[in-house]
Design an enzyme around this catalytic site. Structure first.
Site, short mmCIF file in Angstrom:
data_model
loop_
_atom_site.label_atom_id
_atom_site.label_comp_id
_atom_site.label_asym_id
_atom_site.label_seq_id
_atom_site.Cartn_x
_atom_site.Cartn_y
_atom_site.Cartn_z
N ILE A 5 7.84 22.54 -17.51
CA ILE A 5 8.79 21.70 -16.76
C ILE A 5 10.17 22.36 -16.75
O ILE A 5 10.84 22.43 -15.70
CB ILE A 5 8.88 20.30 -17.41
CG1 ILE A 5 7.54 19.57 -17.27
CG2 ILE A 5 10.01 19.48 -16.79
CD1 ILE A 5 7.44 18.28 -18.08
N SER A 26 9.59 10.74 -21.73
CA SER A 26 8.16 10.71 -21.38
C SER A 26 7.76 9.26 -21.14
O SER A 26 8.40 8.33 -21.67
CB SER A 26 7.33 11.27 -22.54
OG SER A 26 5.95 11.06 -22.31
N TYR A 66 5.47 11.11 -31.79
CA TYR A 66 5.89 11.55 -30.45
C TYR A 66 6.40 10.35 -29.64
O TYR A 66 7.47 10.40 -29.03
CB TYR A 66 4.71 12.23 -29.75
CG TYR A 66 5.03 12.79 -28.37
CD1 TYR A 66 5.57 14.08 -28.23
CD2 TYR A 66 4.77 12.06 -27.21
CE1 TYR A 66 5.84 14.61 -26.97
CE2 TYR A 66 5.04 12.58 -25.96
CZ TYR A 66 5.58 13.86 -25.83
OH TYR A 66 5.85 14.38 -24.57
N LYS A 112 10.26 9.75 -28.28
CA LYS A 112 10.60 9.61 -26.85
C LYS A 112 11.28 8.27 -26.57
O LYS A 112 12.21 8.20 -25.76
CB LYS A 112 9.35 9.78 -25.99
CG LYS A 112 8.76 11.19 -26.03
CD LYS A 112 9.73 12.24 -25.55
CE LYS A 112 9.07 13.61 -25.39
NZ LYS A 112 10.03 14.66 -24.99
N ILE A 159 1.88 16.08 -16.53
CA ILE A 159 2.32 17.23 -15.75
C ILE A 159 1.46 18.44 -16.13
O ILE A 159 1.20 18.67 -17.33
CB ILE A 159 3.81 17.56 -16.05
CG1 ILE A 159 4.66 16.28 -16.08
CG2 ILE A 159 4.35 18.56 -15.03
CD1 ILE A 159 4.67 15.47 -14.82
N THR A 199 1.04 21.49 -17.33
CA THR A 199 1.69 22.59 -18.07
C THR A 199 0.79 22.97 -19.24
O THR A 199 -0.21 22.30 -19.52
CB THR A 199 3.05 22.16 -18.65
OG1 THR A 199 2.82 21.20 -19.69
CG2 THR A 199 3.96 21.58 -17.59
N1 LIG Z 1 3.60 18.27 -19.78
C1 LIG Z 1 3.59 16.95 -19.74
O1 LIG Z 1 2.61 16.33 -19.28
C2 LIG Z 1 4.77 16.17 -20.23
C3 LIG Z 1 4.79 14.77 -20.00
C4 LIG Z 1 5.87 14.03 -20.42
C5 LIG Z 1 6.92 14.64 -21.09
N2 LIG Z 1 6.87 15.98 -21.32
C6 LIG Z 1 8.00 16.58 -22.03
O2 LIG Z 1 8.58 17.61 -21.24
C7 LIG Z 1 9.14 18.60 -22.10
C8 LIG Z 1 8.62 19.97 -21.69
O3 LIG Z 1 7.21 19.92 -21.74
P1 LIG Z 1 6.33 21.10 -21.12
O4 LIG Z 1 4.99 20.54 -20.86
O5 LIG Z 1 7.06 21.77 -20.02
O6 LIG Z 1 6.23 22.07 -22.40
P2 LIG Z 1 5.88 23.62 -22.49
O7 LIG Z 1 5.19 24.10 -21.26
O8 LIG Z 1 5.18 23.74 -23.80
O9 LIG Z 1 7.34 24.33 -22.56
C9 LIG Z 1 8.15 24.11 -23.67
C10 LIG Z 1 9.45 24.89 -23.51
O10 LIG Z 1 10.29 24.58 -24.64
C11 LIG Z 1 10.63 25.81 -25.30
N3 LIG Z 1 10.75 25.54 -26.72
C12 LIG Z 1 9.81 25.08 -27.57
N4 LIG Z 1 10.32 24.97 -28.81
C13 LIG Z 1 11.63 25.35 -28.72
C14 LIG Z 1 12.68 25.48 -29.65
N5 LIG Z 1 12.50 25.16 -30.94
N6 LIG Z 1 13.88 25.91 -29.22
C15 LIG Z 1 14.09 26.24 -27.92
N7 LIG Z 1 13.11 26.14 -26.99
C16 LIG Z 1 11.90 25.71 -27.39
C17 LIG Z 1 9.53 26.77 -24.96
O11 LIG Z 1 10.02 28.09 -25.14
P3 LIG Z 1 8.99 29.32 -25.40
O12 LIG Z 1 8.14 29.43 -24.16
O13 LIG Z 1 9.91 30.49 -25.59
O14 LIG Z 1 8.17 28.97 -26.61
C18 LIG Z 1 9.28 26.39 -23.49
O15 LIG Z 1 10.26 26.96 -22.65
C19 LIG Z 1 8.79 18.19 -23.53
O16 LIG Z 1 9.90 17.50 -24.09
C20 LIG Z 1 7.64 17.21 -23.35
O17 LIG Z 1 7.56 16.27 -24.40
C21 LIG Z 1 5.83 16.76 -20.90
#
Ligand SMILES: NC(=O)c1ccc[n+]([C@@H]2O[C@H](COP(=O)([O-])OP(=O)(O)OC[C@H]3O[C@@H](n4cnc5c(N)ncnc54)[C@H](OP(=O)(O)O)[C@@H]3O)[C@@H](O)[C@H]2O)c1
Length: 209
Positions: free
Chosen positions: A33, A102, A117, A121, A149, A151
């Site tokens: 995201i 979320s 989690y 949130k 989403i 990802t």
């Molecule tokens: N995917 C879903 O369905 C969904 C739904 C609702 C909410 N969300 C929320 O959306 C957000 C992003 O989710 P996503 O699915 O896009 O996750 P993702 O694909 O796992 O991406 C996570 C991102 O955060 C970075 N990151 C992780 N730990 C970090 C740290 N300690 N310091 C700095 N950067 C860090 C990662 O960097 P690196 O790549 O360098 O490790 C990556 O850029 C999260 O808060 C999640 O809870 C996601």
């Protein structure tokens, strides 16, 4: 405490979404995201920095090069800084802070158990509301609450869980990460100049039944 006014509310509506001359920071902007948020903010005209964690320097170099060619030389740069302090220091800055919460902050997901989690949130949504009041002078604070989403975060879960979740989405499909970037540009821009403390739910109807 006065919420900053829109600088030109009668201007044509698409100009309200422009981020020309603005500076943005995206935490976790190297994939998923966050990467699409970086893209959206760049496309809307902002200069964008982003943080990351495990991505290698070579991967970051390739990513910033790709973002630069996609956006006419404007690049997303890997960096961090305490954004709220900067907004506060610049008197009368119209800052915008957007938390990614979320649907898990609104309901309890099944079949998995993830109380921590969900609670984090829910806390984030209320933190946004609280800061929206406390920081009215220099920043608006809002949340985006995504549903499911596509990802890497979702891919790690068992297929049985994912099948269960998908059967519960009225929209009957996953959201692609780029489908979220418009919500972030809206909240970052003057198009949402009177919106603060809100939680924008983008979930294909998941939280409705
Ligand atoms: N995917 C879903 O369905 C969904 C739904 C609702 C909410 N969300 C929320 O959306 C957000 C992003 O989710 P996503 O699915 O896009 O996750 P993702 O694909 O796992 O991406 C996570 C991102 O955060 C970075 N990151 C992780 N730990 C970090 C740290 N300690 N310091 C700095 N950067 C860090 C990662 O960097 P690196 O790549 O360098 O490790 C990556 O850029 C999260 O808060 C999640 O809870 C996601």
């Amino acid at each position: 405490m006065v919420l900053a006014a829109h600088p030109n509310p009668t201007a044509p509506v698409l100009s309200h979404f422009s981020l020309e001359g603005k500076t943005a920071l995206v935490t976790g902007g190297s994939r998923g995201i966050g990467l699409e948020v970086v893209r959206g903010l760049l496309e809307a005209g902002a200069s964008v920095g982003f943080t990351y964690s495990s991505t290698t320097p070579d991967e970051i170099a390739a990513l910033t090069q790709a973002l630069s060619s996609e956006n006419g030389g404007r690049r997303g740069l890997p960096r961090g800084q305490a954004a709220a302090h900067v907004m506060k220091a610049r008197n009368k800055t119209r800052g915008s802070i957007i938390f990614t919460a979320s649907v898990s902050g609104i309901l309890v997901n099944v079949p998995q158990t993830q109380a921590a989690y969900n609670a984090s949130k829910a806390g984030l949504i209320h933190l946004a509301k609280s800061l929206a009041v406390e920081w009215t002078d220099f920043a608006r604070v809002n949340c985006v609450s995504p549903g499911f989403i596509a990802t890497e975060m979702l891919d790690v879960h068992p297929k049985a869980w994912r099948d269960k979740w998908f059967s519960m989405i009225p929209g009957a499909r996953l959201c692609l990460a780029p489908e979220l970037k418009g919500s972030y540009v809206y909240l970052a821009s003057d198009a949402s100049s009177y919106m603060t403390g809100a939680n924008l739910v983008v979930d294909g109807g998941y939280t409705l039944p």
